[in-house]
Design a protein around this motif. Structure first.
Motif, PDB file in Angstrom:
ATOM      1  N   ILE A   1       2.128 -31.775 -16.801  1.00 25.64           N
ATOM      2  CA  ILE A   1       2.283 -31.175 -15.484  1.00 25.64           C
ATOM      3  C   ILE A   1       3.577 -31.680 -14.840  1.00 25.64           C
ATOM      4  CG2 ILE A   1       1.278 -31.015 -13.171  1.00 25.64           C
ATOM      5  CD1 ILE A   1      -0.214 -29.424 -15.380  1.00 25.64           C
ATOM      6  N   THR A   2       3.831 -32.972 -14.981  1.00 27.27           N
ATOM      7  CA  THR A   2       5.056 -33.533 -14.397  1.00 27.27           C
ATOM      8  C   THR A   2       6.290 -32.910 -15.021  1.00 27.27           C
ATOM      9  OG1 THR A   2       3.907 -35.599 -13.950  1.00 27.27           O
ATOM     10  CG2 THR A   2       6.308 -35.675 -13.927  1.00 27.27           C
ATOM     11  N   ASP A   3       6.312 -32.824 -16.345  1.00 25.60           N
ATOM     12  CA  ASP A   3       7.474 -32.247 -17.026  1.00 25.60           C
ATOM     13  C   ASP A   3       7.659 -30.784 -16.642  1.00 25.60           C
ATOM     14  OD1 ASP A   3       7.937 -34.679 -18.268  1.00 25.60           O
ATOM     15  OD2 ASP A   3       6.870 -34.128 -20.100  1.00 25.60           O
ATOM     16  N   LEU A   4       6.565 -30.016 -16.611  1.00 25.74           N
ATOM     17  CA  LEU A   4       6.647 -28.605 -16.208  1.00 25.74           C
ATOM     18  C   LEU A   4       7.156 -28.480 -14.774  1.00 25.74           C
ATOM     19  CD1 LEU A   4       3.314 -27.186 -17.668  1.00 25.74           C
ATOM     20  CD2 LEU A   4       5.630 -26.572 -18.384  1.00 25.74           C
ATOM     21  N   SER A   5       6.674 -29.340 -13.901  1.00 24.42           N
ATOM     22  CA  SER A   5       7.090 -29.303 -12.497  1.00 24.42           C
ATOM     23  C   SER A   5       8.581 -29.590 -12.361  1.00 24.42           C
ATOM     24  CB  SER A   5       6.283 -30.302 -11.668  1.00 24.42           C
ATOM     25  OG  SER A   5       4.918 -29.962 -11.688  1.00 24.42           O
ATOM     26  N   PHE A  20       3.822 -26.630  -6.806  1.00 23.88           N
ATOM     27  CA  PHE A  20       2.424 -27.047  -6.744  1.00 23.88           C
ATOM     28  C   PHE A  20       2.096 -27.661  -8.096  1.00 23.88           C
ATOM     29  CE2 PHE A  20      -2.095 -26.187  -7.530  1.00 23.88           C
ATOM     30  CZ  PHE A  20      -2.661 -26.737  -6.402  1.00 23.88           C
ATOM     31  N   ALA A  21       1.977 -28.972  -8.136  1.00 27.48           N
ATOM     32  CA  ALA A  21       1.662 -29.677  -9.377  1.00 27.48           C
ATOM     33  C   ALA A  21       0.173 -30.020  -9.355  1.00 27.48           C
ATOM     34  CB  ALA A  21       2.512 -30.939  -9.503  1.00 27.48           C
ATOM     35  N   HIS A  22      -0.604 -29.300 -10.118  1.00 26.94           N
ATOM     36  CA  HIS A  22      -2.058 -29.472 -10.117  1.00 26.94           C
ATOM     37  C   HIS A  22      -2.465 -30.422 -11.229  1.00 26.94           C
ATOM     38  CE1 HIS A  22      -6.297 -27.472 -10.246  1.00 26.94           C
ATOM     39  NE2 HIS A  22      -6.322 -28.712  -9.820  1.00 26.94           N
ATOM     40  N   TYR A  23      -2.601 -31.680 -10.874  1.00 27.74           N
ATOM     41  CA  TYR A  23      -3.041 -32.701 -11.828  1.00 27.74           C
ATOM     42  C   TYR A  23      -4.560 -32.653 -11.904  1.00 27.74           C
ATOM     43  CZ  TYR A  23       1.680 -34.532 -11.544  1.00 27.74           C
ATOM     44  OH  TYR A  23       3.033 -34.674 -11.605  1.00 27.74           O
ATOM     45  N   PHE A  24      -5.075 -32.242 -13.025  1.00 29.35           N
ATOM     46  CA  PHE A  24      -6.510 -32.047 -13.198  1.00 29.35           C
ATOM     47  C   PHE A  24      -7.170 -33.236 -13.892  1.00 29.35           C
ATOM     48  CE2 PHE A  24     -10.303 -29.721 -14.715  1.00 29.35           C
ATOM     49  CZ  PHE A  24     -10.645 -29.083 -13.529  1.00 29.35           C
ATOM     50  N   ASP A  82      -1.778 -41.172 -10.823  1.00 27.00           N
ATOM     51  CA  ASP A  82      -0.903 -41.883  -9.896  1.00 27.00           C
ATOM     52  C   ASP A  82       0.460 -42.152 -10.538  1.00 27.00           C
ATOM     53  OD1 ASP A  82      -0.545 -43.439  -7.337  1.00 27.00           O
ATOM     54  OD2 ASP A  82      -0.266 -45.048  -8.806  1.00 27.00           O
ATOM     55  N   ARG A  83       0.452 -42.591 -11.784  1.00 27.82           N
ATOM     56  CA  ARG A  83       1.723 -42.831 -12.480  1.00 27.82           C
ATOM     57  C   ARG A  83       2.526 -41.532 -12.627  1.00 27.82           C
ATOM     58  NH1 ARG A  83      -1.487 -46.401 -15.230  1.00 27.82           N
ATOM     59  NH2 ARG A  83      -1.985 -44.939 -16.890  1.00 27.82           N
ATOM     60  N   GLU A  84       1.833 -40.437 -12.940  1.00 21.00           N
ATOM     61  CA  GLU A  84       2.525 -39.163 -13.116  1.00 21.00           C
ATOM     62  C   GLU A  84       3.111 -38.656 -11.795  1.00 21.00           C
ATOM     63  OE1 GLU A  84       3.333 -37.330 -16.036  1.00 21.00           O
ATOM     64  OE2 GLU A  84       2.927 -39.387 -16.670  1.00 21.00           O
ATOM     65  N   ILE A  85       2.369 -38.814 -10.709  1.00 25.92           N
ATOM     66  CA  ILE A  85       2.917 -38.427  -9.408  1.00 25.92           C
ATOM     67  C   ILE A  85       4.131 -39.295  -9.091  1.00 25.92           C
ATOM     68  CG2 ILE A  85       2.460 -38.371  -6.914  1.00 25.92           C
ATOM     69  CD1 ILE A  85      -0.463 -37.591  -7.676  1.00 25.92           C
ATOM     70  N   LEU A  98      14.785 -35.976  -2.196  1.00 27.21           N
ATOM     71  CA  LEU A  98      13.858 -36.613  -1.257  1.00 27.21           C
ATOM     72  C   LEU A  98      14.296 -36.436   0.197  1.00 27.21           C
ATOM     73  CD1 LEU A  98      12.805 -39.917  -3.038  1.00 27.21           C
ATOM     74  CD2 LEU A  98      11.560 -37.755  -2.873  1.00 27.21           C
ATOM     75  N   GLU A  99      15.576 -36.188   0.425  1.00 29.15           N
ATOM     76  CA  GLU A  99      16.082 -35.984   1.786  1.00 29.15           C
ATOM     77  C   GLU A  99      15.605 -34.669   2.382  1.00 29.15           C
ATOM     78  OE1 GLU A  99      18.062 -38.054   3.752  1.00 29.15           O
ATOM     79  OE2 GLU A  99      17.603 -39.543   2.240  1.00 29.15           O
ATOM     80  N   SER A 100      15.186 -33.735   1.522  1.00 24.13           N
ATOM     81  CA  SER A 100      14.840 -32.400   2.014  1.00 24.13           C
ATOM     82  C   SER A 100      13.484 -31.897   1.535  1.00 24.13           C
ATOM     83  CB  SER A 100      15.928 -31.408   1.574  1.00 24.13           C
ATOM     84  OG  SER A 100      16.016 -31.381   0.163  1.00 24.13           O
ATOM     85  N   THR A 101      12.694 -32.750   0.917  1.00 23.83           N
ATOM     86  CA  THR A 101      11.440 -32.299   0.311  1.00 23.83           C
ATOM     87  C   THR A 101      10.233 -32.966   0.953  1.00 23.83           C
ATOM     88  OG1 THR A 101      12.569 -31.968  -1.794  1.00 23.83           O
ATOM     89  CG2 THR A 101      10.170 -32.115  -1.875  1.00 23.83           C
ATOM     90  N   TRP A 102       9.271 -32.142   1.322  1.00 26.46           N
ATOM     91  CA  TRP A 102       7.971 -32.650   1.764  1.00 26.46           C
ATOM     92  C   TRP A 102       7.152 -32.962   0.526  1.00 26.46           C
ATOM     93  CZ3 TRP A 102       5.786 -33.028   6.715  1.00 26.46           C
ATOM     94  CH2 TRP A 102       6.600 -32.576   7.752  1.00 26.46           C
ATOM     95  N   ILE A 103       6.488 -34.096   0.519  1.00 21.27           N
ATOM     96  CA  ILE A 103       5.584 -34.444  -0.572  1.00 21.27           C
ATOM     97  C   ILE A 103       4.190 -34.571   0.021  1.00 21.27           C
ATOM     98  CG2 ILE A 103       4.981 -36.157  -2.326  1.00 21.27           C
ATOM     99  CD1 ILE A 103       8.004 -36.902  -2.340  1.00 21.27           C
ATOM    100  N   ILE A 104       3.286 -33.784  -0.507  1.00 18.22           N
ATOM    101  CA  ILE A 104       1.912 -33.797  -0.018  1.00 18.22           C
ATOM    102  C   ILE A 104       1.004 -33.993  -1.218  1.00 18.22           C
ATOM    103  CG2 ILE A 104       0.110 -32.488   1.162  1.00 18.22           C
ATOM    104  CD1 ILE A 104       2.455 -30.957   2.559  1.00 18.22           C
TER     105      ILE A 104
END
Length: 188
Positions: A1-5, A20-24, A82-85, A98-104
């Protein structure tokens, strides 16, 4: 998921993007992760028969070692996610986003481990199922007199005792960004 994102973010080039990174991973069936050894000490019957149907069918055989094994596997999945995020955030930093991106980061539910006789998340609305993490990190480049979404600049953690619903997150973020999501649809 991380690599695809990260590939999708790279494909966006310099355009605004929504990822939208959906870690399942923290869902049953819980996988063993080589980098974590929390569940490695368990050698009982459940290790070789770890599927949900078997777990439900034989829940009367679950004793403390099996329960600890399940919780340890679940926590391994959480640690892996957590490591992947973290890797995704590092990727954003390396791309100077990071200066322009919201992380939720938000979970859709928690898991029950026999607290009330069941496993998983489809049998009730108990605290262990509905009390979920929500992390909102505004862009580092935001400079405002009043912090977005009530977030205090420099605050690492916060919590609320108010009842909130994750389904309100989408609208709340759009409001904060001053985006009217339905505007184009209303023009037709």
């Amino acid at each position: 998921i991380t690599d695809l994102s990260l590939r999708a973010i790279d494909a966006a080039a310099d355009r605004p993007f929504f990822a939208f990174a959906h870690y399942f991973d923290p869902h049953y069936e819980y996988m063993d992760h080589a980098e974590s050894d929390w569940s490695d000490g368990y050698t009982g019957w459940l290790a070789a028969q770890l599927d949900y149907d078997n777990l439900e069918r034989n829940r009367h055989l679950i004793e403390k070692p099996e329960l600890e094994f399940l919780v340890d596997r679940y926590e391994e999945e959480i640690a892996f996610t957590d490591r992947e995020i973290g890797r995704l955030v590092e990727g954003l930093a390396a791309r100077k986003l990071l200066e322009s991106t919201w992380i939720i980061v938000v979970a859709d539910h928690g898991e029950e481990f026999l607290e009330r006789g069941s496993f998983g998340h489809t049998t009730g609305m108990w605290q262990e199922q509905i009390h979920v993490p929500l992390l909102i990190v505004p862009p580092l480049g935001i400079v405002q007199a009043e912090a977005p979404l009530g977030i205090q600049r420099g605050a690492l953690f916060g919590s609320t005792t108010a009842v909130v619903e994750t389904r309100d997150l989408f609208g709340t973020v759009l409001t904060e960004l001053d985006v009217d999501f339905g505007a184009d649809a209303r023009k037709r």
